[in-house]
Write a protein that holds these residues in place. Sequence first.
Motif, PDB file in Angstrom:
ATOM      1  N   GLY B 234       0.490  -0.977  -0.169  1.00  0.00           N
ATOM      2  CA  GLY B 234      -0.342   0.296   0.093  1.00  0.00           C
ATOM      3  C   GLY B 234       1.027   1.162   0.243  1.00  0.00           C
ATOM      4  N   ASP B 235       0.000   1.867   0.103  1.00  0.00           N
ATOM      5  CA  ASP B 235       0.982   3.513  -0.024  1.00  0.00           C
ATOM      6  C   ASP B 235       1.336   4.291   1.964  1.00  0.00           C
ATOM      7  N   PHE B 236       1.746   3.979   2.529  1.00  0.00           N
ATOM      8  CA  PHE B 236       2.738   3.769   3.606  1.00  0.00           C
ATOM      9  C   PHE B 236       2.959   5.691   3.750  1.00  0.00           C
ATOM     10  N   GLU B 237       2.918   5.739   2.728  1.00  0.00           N
ATOM     11  CA  GLU B 237       3.439   7.277   2.626  1.00  0.00           C
ATOM     12  C   GLU B 237       2.613   8.403   3.155  1.00  0.00           C
ATOM     13  N   ARG B 238       1.375   8.616   3.194  1.00  0.00           N
ATOM     14  CA  ARG B 238       0.551   9.045   3.487  1.00  0.00           C
ATOM     15  C   ARG B 238       0.536   8.974   4.270  1.00  0.00           C
ATOM     16  N   LEU B 239       1.325   8.158   5.502  1.00  0.00           N
ATOM     17  CA  LEU B 239       0.907   8.159   6.420  1.00  0.00           C
ATOM     18  C   LEU B 239       1.994   8.797   7.442  1.00  0.00           C
ATOM     19  N   THR B 240       2.799   9.295   6.960  1.00  0.00           N
ATOM     20  CA  THR B 240       4.111  10.269   6.984  1.00  0.00           C
ATOM     21  C   THR B 240       3.743  11.199   8.144  1.00  0.00           C
ATOM     22  N   HIS B 241       2.258  12.233   7.482  1.00  0.00           N
ATOM     23  CA  HIS B 241       1.712  13.487   7.942  1.00  0.00           C
ATOM     24  C   HIS B 241       0.869  13.314   9.028  1.00  0.00           C
ATOM     25  N   LEU B 242       0.762  11.795   8.998  1.00  0.00           N
ATOM     26  CA  LEU B 242      -0.187  12.189  10.616  1.00  0.00           C
ATOM     27  C   LEU B 242       0.170  12.266  11.520  1.00  0.00           C
ATOM     28  N   PRO B 243      -0.612  12.967  12.883  1.00  0.00           N
ATOM     29  CA  PRO B 243      -0.656  14.406  13.378  1.00  0.00           C
ATOM     30  C   PRO B 243       0.374  12.729  14.955  1.00  0.00           C
ATOM     31  N   GLY B 244       1.177  13.368  15.262  1.00  0.00           N
ATOM     32  CA  GLY B 244       1.788  12.297  15.762  1.00  0.00           C
ATOM     33  C   GLY B 244       2.905  11.485  15.494  1.00  0.00           C
ATOM     34  N   VAL B 245       3.157  11.412  14.182  1.00  0.00           N
ATOM     35  CA  VAL B 245       4.272  11.135  14.071  1.00  0.00           C
ATOM     36  C   VAL B 245       5.357  12.122  14.032  1.00  0.00           C
ATOM     37  N   ARG B 256       8.402   2.091   9.510  1.00  0.00           N
ATOM     38  CA  ARG B 256       9.162   2.556  10.344  1.00  0.00           C
ATOM     39  C   ARG B 256       8.681   3.869  11.163  1.00  0.00           C
ATOM     40  N   LEU B 257       7.278   3.764  11.708  1.00  0.00           N
ATOM     41  CA  LEU B 257       7.110   5.585  12.316  1.00  0.00           C
ATOM     42  C   LEU B 257       7.652   5.488  13.951  1.00  0.00           C
ATOM     43  N   GLU B 258       7.680   7.100  14.020  1.00  0.00           N
ATOM     44  CA  GLU B 258       8.390   7.199  15.180  1.00  0.00           C
ATOM     45  C   GLU B 258       7.046   7.499  15.609  1.00  0.00           C
ATOM     46  N   LEU B 259       6.936   6.803  16.482  1.00  0.00           N
ATOM     47  CA  LEU B 259       4.777   8.149  17.485  1.00  0.00           C
ATOM     48  C   LEU B 259       5.403   8.832  18.660  1.00  0.00           C
ATOM     49  N   ASP B 260       4.885  10.702  18.504  1.00  0.00           N
ATOM     50  CA  ASP B 260       5.129  11.080  19.581  1.00  0.00           C
ATOM     51  C   ASP B 260       4.800  10.790  20.681  1.00  0.00           C
ATOM     52  N   ASP B 261       5.032  11.265  22.359  1.00  0.00           N
ATOM     53  CA  ASP B 261       4.387  10.436  23.220  1.00  0.00           C
ATOM     54  C   ASP B 261       2.718  10.760  23.191  1.00  0.00           C
ATOM     55  N   LYS B 270      -6.363   3.178  11.779  1.00  0.00           N
ATOM     56  CA  LYS B 270      -7.215   2.834  11.593  1.00  0.00           C
ATOM     57  C   LYS B 270      -6.827   3.491   9.822  1.00  0.00           C
ATOM     58  N   ARG B 271      -5.722   5.028   9.498  1.00  0.00           N
ATOM     59  CA  ARG B 271      -5.562   4.887   8.949  1.00  0.00           C
ATOM     60  C   ARG B 271      -5.358   4.026   7.646  1.00  0.00           C
ATOM     61  N   ALA B 272      -3.989   3.106   8.422  1.00  0.00           N
ATOM     62  CA  ALA B 272      -4.003   2.128   7.929  1.00  0.00           C
ATOM     63  C   ALA B 272      -3.875   1.329   7.166  1.00  0.00           C
ATOM     64  N   VAL B 273      -5.492   0.781   7.619  1.00  0.00           N
ATOM     65  CA  VAL B 273      -6.085  -0.112   7.012  1.00  0.00           C
ATOM     66  C   VAL B 273      -6.826   0.454   5.703  1.00  0.00           C
ATOM     67  N   ASP B 274      -7.181   1.815   6.022  1.00  0.00           N
ATOM     68  CA  ASP B 274      -7.204   2.717   4.488  1.00  0.00           C
ATOM     69  C   ASP B 274      -6.145   2.661   3.645  1.00  0.00           C
ATOM     70  N   VAL B 275      -5.139   2.979   3.727  1.00  0.00           N
ATOM     71  CA  VAL B 275      -3.935   2.723   2.828  1.00  0.00           C
ATOM     72  C   VAL B 275      -3.604   1.763   2.345  1.00  0.00           C
ATOM     73  N   ALA B 276      -3.834   0.362   3.189  1.00  0.00           N
ATOM     74  CA  ALA B 276      -2.792  -0.403   2.627  1.00  0.00           C
ATOM     75  C   ALA B 276      -3.576  -1.695   2.968  1.00  0.00           C
ATOM     76  N   ARG B 277      -2.958  -2.748   2.166  1.00  0.00           N
ATOM     77  CA  ARG B 277      -3.670  -3.747   2.803  1.00  0.00           C
ATOM     78  C   ARG B 277      -2.210  -4.910   3.777  1.00  0.00           C
ATOM     79  N   LEU B 278      -3.162  -5.205   5.066  1.00  0.00           N
ATOM     80  CA  LEU B 278      -1.857  -5.042   6.193  1.00  0.00           C
ATOM     81  C   LEU B 278      -1.204  -6.605   6.266  1.00  0.00           C
ATOM     82  N   SER B 279       0.063  -7.160   6.761  1.00  0.00           N
ATOM     83  CA  SER B 279       0.241  -8.470   6.999  1.00  0.00           C
ATOM     84  C   SER B 279       1.049  -8.305   8.244  1.00  0.00           C
TER      85      SER B 279
END
Lengths: 413, 322
Positions: B234-245, B256-261, B270-279
């Motif tokens: 999937g398109d993981f790139e779209r996850l990089t701009h989410l709040p908390g990343v 590999r996303l580094e998360l805020d506290d 939830k967003r990831a399920v929308d953009v990609a088929r997760l394994s």
Amino acid sequence: MRKVVAVAVREFVETVKTKAFLISALVMPLAIGGAIYGFGWISRSITAGELPPRRIAVVDYSGVVFGELARQCEAYNREHPQRQLLVAATAAADADTLAKTVREGEWHAYLIIPADVVDADTACEFGRKDIQFETGVQLQNMLNEAVFTARCRQTDPPIDPESVRELQRPAAIRTIDVQTGEEAGDEAARMVTPFVFMFLLFMATFGISNGLLTTVIEEKSSRVVEVLLSAVSPLQLMAGKILGMAAVGLAMLSVWGGVGYASAHASGAGHLVTGYRVTYALLYFLPGFLLLSSLLAGIGSACNTIKDAQGMAFPLSIITIVPMLCWMYISQSPASTVSVVLSFIPPMTPFVMILRVCADPHTPMWQIVASLALLWASVVVAMWASGKIFRVGVLMYGKPPSPRELFHWLRYA
Amino acid sequence: MTDVLTLTDVTKRFGRFTAVDRFSLRVPAGEVLGFLGPNGAGKTTTIRMVMSIIYPDEGEISVLGQPRASQVKDRVGYLPEERGLYRKMTVDQTLRYFGRLKGLHGHALSRRIAECLERVELQDWRRKRTEALSKGMQQKLQFLIAILHEPELVILDEPFAGLDPLNIELLKALIDELRGRRATVVLSTHQMEQAQRLCDRIVLINRGRKLIEGSMHEIRSRFTTRMLVLEGEGDFERLTHLPGVVNAHVTTAQARLELDDGADPSAILKRAVDVARLSRFEIQRPDLQEIFVRLVGADRQVGAGDAGDEAESGVTAARRTN
């Protein structure tokens, strides 16, 4: 101290085991001694053996020389029955013809005596095929005598050549050593003695401390040095290495000294190896060795290749080689200003002083004491500085430091 | 528990370069300490000062209660990073020589040599010259030199460098044996994985200064940031701009996303399920490697202010390896 000794023992054993040491300590003096004795034996056996008579064609245009030459030749043949020299008067022939006969082996050599040999200095012509050194010398002597006799007879009134020879007999001279009051022996041997002692000292100090330079660099480049430093301090390591090498130097000195003494005795010069000279040789060997070896250990520790180290040690080598170049002057004028000044330049001191004390048993005691004191003082300074440089340098890899950097290292450690 | 090794505000300068800067450390008896840092961080300089091969300009060092290791060298074992052997000496001669230098003699020495050679299976090589040994065997021999005299404190500088996996396992077993007989071990290494598995406590230094110190657990818990690992198509790139990343490393198959506290991983899932088929979906604590890179990278950035562009490019390089 226990660790220093352990390092020294390893250094000694590993050095003595190497081929280089065996060659320089044992094989070299034996080879030199063997060569000297062997050469003597060979030349004795040659002179003892029978030589085929050497036949020389003589063309005497003067007509007055050949008779005397033949008489001289007979006298020589009576004294050397196995080394006959035969001269034969030959009919006049040009040089080319004579040369041809010599080339073809009919004659050993030819001699053409010009007509005016007695009055003018026209050269005689001696033609030979291969090198006839002894024949040439003998023939020259005989020719001199023959021409001399002919000249004596030609003067008016004639002079008896025998009476002139009688008048020319050499004046006898007896050389007395003013210090011992005894008759002096071989002057040449006397002159060479200080050099021999200095040379021994030089080989033992410089040769061996250069070995130290090599082992320091080997330990560095094989990276074994830091493993060593986990067990001993840099100073213990340096001290142990110097001590071990000093033992190597002493071993070498005693082998060479022993061979030297034996051959001096064999050749009748044993009286030149006095306890006095040996004592001073040892007295100057110790600080001289310590000074050079600690300097070279410092230099070795700062470098990574033998080439770099030799470059850095070059000025030291030059200074140390000065006594080698001036030994003749120093041993003949041991009390001159230059000799005294040179004895107070530390790396040279042991070599200059050994030349001086061997040449002149009356070297002022204050100069001996002062030079030894200076030498020991410089040993302390050199060991301190080298110890510091060793501590830093032994773990430094890369290009060798400049003198300025070396100076900074003195403050790092 | 008594401290086997203490360093107090130790500083060492080489000309204008400060190799170690007011460094302090305490190592209690029986501990296995990991001494970590990038190349040129000052590890070896520190270790050399501990071994009194060089002396600090400022500060105090105490080894086994003595101000200088030179007084207790027979009770310390040291495997330097720069290590070699006398090529012409046999294995036996080498061990005998170093054993003697470390105060062993006679029967005790022979017994220890036999014991040690047996342990690392070098007994058949006893009479061979060290130059005839393979690199791995030489490394084993060097390790034996360090532990032959059964030291109370063992300092190992990059012990794993150049070892094959089998020998790494052997070395780890030997270090565990040291721990078993209550020896204190200081272990400097680049191999985070080994440090993580072997060490009770970790000290991380950079540019001569301590960055962090503590047990593995302490250090990892200090980094509250979490790593969110997603795998699939999937398109993981779209996850990089989410709040908390805070930081992201994305490939076509993985993110590999580094998360805020304060970030909520389930919102991102939830967003990831929308953009990609997760394994795969996993929340991780950063491992030592990541902590190392992050801390050293940040420290370099601080240093970049005065060191210029060169250090800056070093940071990006370090980031890329993450």
